[in-house]
Design a protein around this motif. Structure first.
Motif, PDB file in Angstrom:
ATOM      1  N   LEU A  83      -7.045   8.219   6.901  1.00 23.21           N
ATOM      2  CA  LEU A  83      -7.892   7.311   5.912  1.00 23.21           C
ATOM      3  C   LEU A  83      -7.301   5.807   5.513  1.00 23.21           C
ATOM      4  CD1 LEU A  83     -10.341   7.152   3.885  1.00 23.21           C
ATOM      5  CD2 LEU A  83      -8.925   8.339   2.226  1.00 23.21           C
ATOM      6  N   ALA A  84      -6.050   6.016   5.340  1.00 24.58           N
ATOM      7  CA  ALA A  84      -5.261   4.665   4.931  1.00 24.58           C
ATOM      8  C   ALA A  84      -5.330   3.832   6.133  1.00 24.58           C
ATOM      9  CB  ALA A  84      -3.753   4.878   4.542  1.00 24.58           C
ATOM     10  N   TYR A  85      -5.194   4.239   7.494  1.00 18.49           N
ATOM     11  CA  TYR A  85      -5.540   3.294   8.617  1.00 18.49           C
ATOM     12  C   TYR A  85      -6.968   2.916   8.711  1.00 18.49           C
ATOM     13  CZ  TYR A  85      -4.684   1.476  13.252  1.00 18.49           C
ATOM     14  OH  TYR A  85      -4.509   0.669  14.162  1.00 18.49           O
ATOM     15  N   LEU A  86      -7.919   3.685   8.325  1.00 19.71           N
ATOM     16  CA  LEU A  86      -9.329   3.209   8.582  1.00 19.71           C
ATOM     17  C   LEU A  86      -9.527   2.313   7.351  1.00 19.71           C
ATOM     18  CD1 LEU A  86     -11.546   6.476   8.515  1.00 19.71           C
ATOM     19  CD2 LEU A  86     -11.153   4.692  10.457  1.00 19.71           C
ATOM     20  N   ILE A  87      -8.832   2.358   6.332  1.00 15.11           N
ATOM     21  CA  ILE A  87      -8.912   1.020   5.175  1.00 15.11           C
ATOM     22  C   ILE A  87      -8.184  -0.104   5.766  1.00 15.11           C
ATOM     23  CG2 ILE A  87      -8.134   0.398   2.711  1.00 15.11           C
ATOM     24  CD1 ILE A  87      -8.645   3.389   2.017  1.00 15.11           C
ATOM     25  N   ASP A  88      -7.372   0.013   6.501  1.00 13.44           N
ATOM     26  CA  ASP A  88      -6.564  -1.076   6.861  1.00 13.44           C
ATOM     27  C   ASP A  88      -7.306  -1.693   7.829  1.00 13.44           C
ATOM     28  OD1 ASP A  88      -4.155  -1.132   5.211  1.00 13.44           O
ATOM     29  OD2 ASP A  88      -3.113   0.377   6.427  1.00 13.44           O
ATOM     30  N   GLY A  89      -7.906  -0.808   8.750  1.00 15.05           N
ATOM     31  CA  GLY A  89      -8.659  -1.599   9.800  1.00 15.05           C
ATOM     32  C   GLY A  89      -9.936  -2.209   9.195  1.00 15.05           C
ATOM     33  N   VAL A  90     -10.493  -1.794   8.162  1.00 15.19           N
ATOM     34  CA  VAL A  90     -11.502  -2.595   7.460  1.00 15.19           C
ATOM     35  C   VAL A  90     -11.132  -3.819   6.942  1.00 15.19           C
ATOM     36  CG1 VAL A  90     -13.130  -2.779   5.582  1.00 15.19           C
ATOM     37  CG2 VAL A  90     -13.041  -0.415   6.835  1.00 15.19           C
ATOM     38  N   ILE A  91      -9.765  -3.966   6.447  1.00 13.85           N
ATOM     39  CA  ILE A  91      -9.146  -5.225   5.884  1.00 13.85           C
ATOM     40  C   ILE A  91      -8.982  -6.021   7.018  1.00 13.85           C
ATOM     41  CG2 ILE A  91      -7.259  -6.176   4.768  1.00 13.85           C
ATOM     42  CD1 ILE A  91      -7.208  -3.523   2.976  1.00 13.85           C
ATOM     43  N   LEU A  92      -8.461  -5.576   8.201  1.00 11.74           N
ATOM     44  CA  LEU A  92      -8.116  -6.459   9.153  1.00 11.74           C
ATOM     45  C   LEU A  92      -9.297  -6.918  10.131  1.00 11.74           C
ATOM     46  CD1 LEU A  92      -4.586  -4.881  10.502  1.00 11.74           C
ATOM     47  CD2 LEU A  92      -5.016  -7.037   9.559  1.00 11.74           C
ATOM     48  N   GLY A  93     -10.209  -6.076   9.972  1.00 17.84           N
ATOM     49  CA  GLY A  93     -11.453  -6.381  10.818  1.00 17.84           C
ATOM     50  C   GLY A  93     -12.400  -7.513   9.967  1.00 17.84           C
ATOM     51  N   ILE A  94     -12.233  -7.309   8.916  1.00 20.64           N
ATOM     52  CA  ILE A  94     -12.977  -8.176   7.930  1.00 20.64           C
ATOM     53  C   ILE A  94     -12.346  -9.779   8.139  1.00 20.64           C
ATOM     54  CG2 ILE A  94     -13.582  -9.376   5.761  1.00 20.64           C
ATOM     55  CD1 ILE A  94     -14.249  -6.081   5.196  1.00 20.64           C
ATOM     56  N   ALA A 124       4.579  -0.134   1.680  1.00 18.98           N
ATOM     57  CA  ALA A 124       3.094   0.230   2.287  1.00 18.98           C
ATOM     58  C   ALA A 124       2.269  -0.730   2.429  1.00 18.98           C
ATOM     59  CB  ALA A 124       2.309   1.351   1.284  1.00 18.98           C
ATOM     60  N   SER A 125       1.250  -0.492   3.544  1.00 20.36           N
ATOM     61  CA  SER A 125       0.148  -1.309   3.926  1.00 20.36           C
ATOM     62  C   SER A 125      -0.766  -1.179   2.623  1.00 20.36           C
ATOM     63  CB  SER A 125      -0.528  -1.136   5.182  1.00 20.36           C
ATOM     64  OG  SER A 125      -1.138   0.101   4.962  1.00 20.36           O
ATOM     65  N   LEU A 126      -1.804  -2.307   2.458  1.00 23.27           N
ATOM     66  CA  LEU A 126      -2.549  -2.103   1.326  1.00 23.27           C
ATOM     67  C   LEU A 126      -3.593  -0.749   1.480  1.00 23.27           C
ATOM     68  CD1 LEU A 126      -4.090  -5.613   1.423  1.00 23.27           C
ATOM     69  CD2 LEU A 126      -2.470  -4.580  -0.274  1.00 23.27           C
ATOM     70  N   GLY A 127      -3.875  -0.184   2.718  1.00 23.59           N
ATOM     71  CA  GLY A 127      -4.648   0.996   2.658  1.00 23.59           C
ATOM     72  C   GLY A 127      -3.724   2.318   2.520  1.00 23.59           C
ATOM     73  N   GLN A 128      -2.420   2.266   2.877  1.00 22.66           N
ATOM     74  CA  GLN A 128      -1.315   3.321   2.458  1.00 22.66           C
ATOM     75  C   GLN A 128      -1.347   3.091   0.835  1.00 22.66           C
ATOM     76  OE1 GLN A 128       1.623   2.020   4.942  1.00 22.66           O
ATOM     77  NE2 GLN A 128       1.235   3.739   6.319  1.00 22.66           N
ATOM     78  N   LYS A 129      -1.188   1.944   0.111  1.00 23.42           N
ATOM     79  CA  LYS A 129      -1.056   1.950  -1.214  1.00 23.42           C
ATOM     80  C   LYS A 129      -2.452   2.693  -2.057  1.00 23.42           C
ATOM     81  CE  LYS A 129       2.499   0.847  -2.692  1.00 23.42           C
ATOM     82  NZ  LYS A 129       3.464   1.854  -3.165  1.00 23.42           N
ATOM     83  N   ILE A 130      -3.407   1.948  -1.517  1.00 26.14           N
ATOM     84  CA  ILE A 130      -4.660   2.628  -1.846  1.00 26.14           C
ATOM     85  C   ILE A 130      -4.732   4.172  -1.964  1.00 26.14           C
ATOM     86  CG2 ILE A 130      -7.297   2.960  -1.648  1.00 26.14           C
ATOM     87  CD1 ILE A 130      -6.837  -0.012  -0.761  1.00 26.14           C
ATOM     88  N   CYS A 131      -4.085   4.818  -0.795  1.00 29.00           N
ATOM     89  CA  CYS A 131      -4.113   6.193  -0.505  1.00 29.00           C
ATOM     90  C   CYS A 131      -2.788   6.865  -1.252  1.00 29.00           C
ATOM     91  CB  CYS A 131      -4.212   6.558   0.750  1.00 29.00           C
ATOM     92  SG  CYS A 131      -5.906   6.169   1.661  1.00 29.00           S
ATOM     93  N   GLY A 132      -2.061   6.095  -2.126  1.00 31.99           N
ATOM     94  CA  GLY A 132      -0.962   6.788  -2.686  1.00 31.99           C
ATOM     95  C   GLY A 132       0.234   6.908  -1.874  1.00 31.99           C
TER      96      GLY A 132
END
Length: 156
Positions: free
Chosen positions: A27-38, A89-97
């Motif tokens: 899930l954290a990697y998906l969030i990072d993927g969205v951030i990097l994709g945008i 942590a990356s932003l996705g990892q931080k969002i996921c705690g």
């Protein structure tokens, strides 16, 4: 009076880590993927607009290659700088705690983060087996974690 046992300071200060499993890391990697994709989309759009002005059709392929290289550099800097920062942590990892630490429980150096990043690239290149290892290892380490000497933990 009986002697009182006190644990050595090194044992008393050792924190107990809760290792992050496969799905929360996914899930954290998906969030990072969205951030990097945008981010990559808008960078690519800007490069496309600039290179289309007065450039013939043959050189536009070079611009596409440059955009791909820029996206790689963006991802490299994104992960390595966040992993080695005070945020750990990356932003996705931080969002996921989640946090990334060394096997000694310390913050990653930038060089360690670079090694982890290229280990992650390798983990994906071998049919994602290096990433899937997270689901099957005792301390939830992927190949990239083992190569870099890192754990992904649930932040306290």
């Amino acid at each position: 009076t009986p002697p009182v046992y006190s644990a050595p300071a090194s044992l008393a200060a050792t924190p107990v880590h809760h290792y992050a499993g496969f799905w929360i890391r996914f899930l954290a990697y998906l969030i990072d993927g969205v951030i990097l994709g945008i981010t990559g989309f808008f960078l690519g759009l800007m490069i496309g607009i600039v290179t289309r002005l007065g450039v013939d059709h043959e050189t536009s392929g070079v611009a596409g290659g440059a955009a791909g290289l820029l996206n790689f550099v963006l991802g490299f800097l994104y992960f390595t700088m966040f992993w080695s920062s005070a945020m750990q942590a990356s932003l996705g990892q931080k969002i996921c705690g989640l946090s990334v630490i060394t096997t000694e429980g310390e913050q990653l150096s930038y060089l360690n983060a670079v090694g982890r990043y290229f280990g992650l690239v390798l983990s994906f290149l071998i049919l994602c087996i290096g990433v899937l290892m997270v689901a099957f290892t005792e301390r939830k380490q992927g190949l990239h974690d083992m190569l870099a000497g890192t754990y992904v933990i649930k932040s306290p």
